[in-house]
Design an enzyme around this catalytic site. Structure first.
Site, PDB file in Angstrom:
ATOM      1  N   PRO A  98      78.532  73.597  57.520  1.00 19.51           N
ATOM      2  CA  PRO A  98      78.285  73.417  58.947  1.00 19.51           C
ATOM      3  C   PRO A  98      76.794  73.199  59.214  1.00 19.51           C
ATOM      4  CG  PRO A  98      79.536  75.440  58.531  1.00 19.51           C
ATOM      5  CD  PRO A  98      79.115  74.908  57.200  1.00 19.51           C
ATOM      6  N   GLY A 102      72.447  78.002  59.768  1.00 15.31           N
ATOM      7  CA  GLY A 102      71.810  78.969  58.865  1.00 15.31           C
ATOM      8  C   GLY A 102      72.329  78.903  57.444  1.00 15.31           C
ATOM      9  N   LEU A 103      73.096  77.871  57.111  1.00 15.14           N
ATOM     10  CA  LEU A 103      73.647  77.780  55.752  1.00 15.14           C
ATOM     11  C   LEU A 103      72.924  76.734  54.896  1.00 15.14           C
ATOM     12  CD1 LEU A 103      77.495  78.194  56.408  1.00 15.14           C
ATOM     13  CD2 LEU A 103      75.887  79.892  55.600  1.00 15.14           C
ATOM     14  N   GLY A 104      71.805  76.260  55.376  1.00 14.17           N
ATOM     15  CA  GLY A 104      70.975  75.373  54.550  1.00 14.17           C
ATOM     16  C   GLY A 104      71.546  73.978  54.359  1.00 14.17           C
ATOM     17  N   SER A 105      72.249  73.461  55.361  1.00 17.32           N
ATOM     18  CA  SER A 105      72.904  72.159  55.181  1.00 17.32           C
ATOM     19  C   SER A 105      71.889  71.041  54.939  1.00 17.32           C
ATOM     20  CB  SER A 105      73.793  71.819  56.379  1.00 17.32           C
ATOM     21  OG  SER A 105      72.998  71.530  57.495  1.00 17.32           O
ATOM     22  N   ALA A 107      68.906  71.168  53.523  1.00 18.63           N
ATOM     23  CA  ALA A 107      68.358  71.249  52.164  1.00 18.63           C
ATOM     24  C   ALA A 107      69.402  70.784  51.151  1.00 18.63           C
ATOM     25  CB  ALA A 107      67.920  72.679  51.853  1.00 18.63           C
ATOM     26  N   ALA A 108      70.646  71.176  51.345  1.00 25.05           N
ATOM     27  CA  ALA A 108      71.699  70.808  50.383  1.00 25.05           C
ATOM     28  C   ALA A 108      71.919  69.299  50.381  1.00 25.05           C
ATOM     29  CB  ALA A 108      72.994  71.537  50.718  1.00 25.05           C
ATOM     30  N   ASP A 151      65.093  77.809  50.912  1.00 27.49           N
ATOM     31  CA  ASP A 151      66.338  77.017  50.974  1.00 27.49           C
ATOM     32  C   ASP A 151      66.422  76.018  49.826  1.00 27.49           C
ATOM     33  OD1 ASP A 151      66.714  78.300  53.368  1.00 27.49           O
ATOM     34  OD2 ASP A 151      67.375  76.512  54.448  1.00 27.49           O
TER      35      ASP A 151
HETATM   36  O1  PMV Z   1      68.464  78.617  59.249  1.00 27.12           O
HETATM   37  P1  PMV Z   1      68.171  78.139  57.883  1.00 27.12           P
HETATM   38  O2  PMV Z   1      69.336  78.081  56.982  1.00 27.12           O
HETATM   39  O3  PMV Z   1      67.427  76.864  57.875  1.00 27.12           O
HETATM   40  O4  PMV Z   1      67.202  79.260  57.221  1.00 27.12           O
HETATM   41  C1  PMV Z   1      65.902  79.452  57.731  1.00 27.12           C
HETATM   42  C2  PMV Z   1      65.212  80.572  57.005  1.00 27.12           C
HETATM   43  C3  PMV Z   1      63.883  80.955  57.614  1.00 27.12           C
HETATM   44  O5  PMV Z   1      63.388  82.074  56.869  1.00 27.12           O
HETATM   45  C4  PMV Z   1      64.046  81.405  59.055  1.00 27.12           C
HETATM   46  C5  PMV Z   1      62.881  79.806  57.545  1.00 27.12           C
HETATM   47  C6  PMV Z   1      62.376  79.500  56.153  1.00 27.12           C
HETATM   48  O6  PMV Z   1      61.830  78.395  55.986  1.00 27.12           O
HETATM   49  O7  PMV Z   1      62.493  80.323  55.239  1.00 27.12           O
END
Ligand code: PMV
Length: 315
Positions: A98, A102-105, A107-108, A151
């Site tokens: 999704p 917050g699951l790093g989509s 970056a993946a 990530d």
């Molecule tokens: O929301 P995400 O999956 O992009 O994770 C962000 C993580 C943070 O610590 C808030 C930002 C970072 O770059 O580490």
């Protein structure tokens, strides 16, 4: 026709999000149940075509803007390889991760594209975990502003890591859990933009550096205790540390009513600990469960409004 495929997993941050941007340690792990997949194929038409069927996009690399993350993934690899042109290609990206959750989509997707393209072009030295991670970081900078690097590290290496952002080189330690950790990942269904939330934390830190440094120190201390607890298999202690981390995230104002509801429901249904994961203000939360409590907590999260719940085992 040659076709090259590569995939990269989603990720959860177990401990230390936000504080990790400010040099404190954090712990994150891949979630292999959701993945991005890139396919690179030799094309019968001129140019490099970028196709993202999930979002109905199909366009030429030469037409893509500088801020397009898909095109940027291709361009960072070209720059690194010193290529001013590519052969005629069709690059397709699909993902079950999704977005904005917050699951790093982001970056993946970048990691999958970079690795598939490097392999397709015979650039094996750019397809190693380290190089894919570094190049993905360059794409992340466009999306996030000031990404910590956690990530890209987790999605490229596909291993749980203890991570510290530092110069000249980040500290990356892969972790093995003495006892498998059973986690439920619950989606609030609320989209949240990492760049905005990270920027908002930065503003608050600038306004009250003393308070925020104290919060970040607290998160860092929790992450280093968690590293040891994971290695020892101290599951109850880990649950406690997750809840303590959530209290700090609340203080940073990155929690939300939806996240709090899911966290509270998980705890009252028997979770050992629960917290938001990732940037917050929406996206996903995680709950540490056991074999005997998992079913009840899963049901309770759905009843409390989670739009999706899946299990991830960290070992
Ligand atoms: O929301 P995400 O999956 O992009 O994770 C962000 C993580 C943070 O610590 C808030 C930002 C970072 O770059 O580490």
């Amino acid at each position: 026709m040659t076709v090259t495929k590569s995939t990269a997993p989603g990720k959860i941050i177990l401990f230390g999000e936000h504080a990790v941007v400010y040099g404190r340690p954090a712990v994150a792990a891949p979630v292999t149940q959701v993945r991005a997949q890139a396919t690179v194929a030799d094309a019968g038409e001129a140019g490099v075509r970028l196709v993202a069927p999930d979002i109905g996009r199909d366009y030429l690399l030469s037409d893509a803007g500088a801020n397009d993350p898909f095109a940027r993934s291709v361009r960072v690899l070209m720059d690194e390889a010193g290529l001013s042109e590519l052969p005629d290609l069709r690059i397709t990206i699909r993902s079950t991760i999704p977005i904005a959750s917050g699951l790093g989509s982001g970056a993946a997707m970048a990691a999958a594209v970079i690795r598939a393209l490097a392999l397709h072009l015979g650039l094996k030295h750019l397809a190693t975990d380290e190089r894919v991670s570094d190049l993905t970081y360059q794409v992340e900078r466009l999306l996030h502003g000031t990404p910590s690097g956690i990530d890209n590290t987790v999605v490229a290496h596909e291993k749980p890591v203890y991570f510290v952002r530092q110069e000249p080189q980040n500290r990356i330690e892969t972790l093995t859990a003495a006892k498998p950790l059973r986690l439920l990942v619950g989606d609030t269904g609320v989209a949240s933009g990492t760049k905005i939330v990270v920027g908002d934390v930065r503003r608050q830190w600038q306004e009250d550096p003393e308070r925020f440094e104290r919060i970040f120190d607290g998160c860092g201390r929790i992450a280093s205790l968690a590293r040891r607890a994971i290695k020892r298999g101290a599951v109850r202690e880990l649950g406690q540390l997750m809840s303590e981390n959530q209290a700090f995230l609340r203080e940073m104002t990155v929690s939300s009513a939806e996240l709090e509801r899911l966290v509270a429901v998980a705890m009252s249904s028997g979770a050992l600990g629960a917290k938001l994961s990732g940037a917050g203000r929406g996206g996903n939360m995680i709950a540490l469960v056991t074999e005997s409590t998992e079913q009840d907590i899963h049901q309770a999260l759905l009843l409390a409004g989670a739009t999706g719940v899946f299990r991830s085992i960290l070992s």
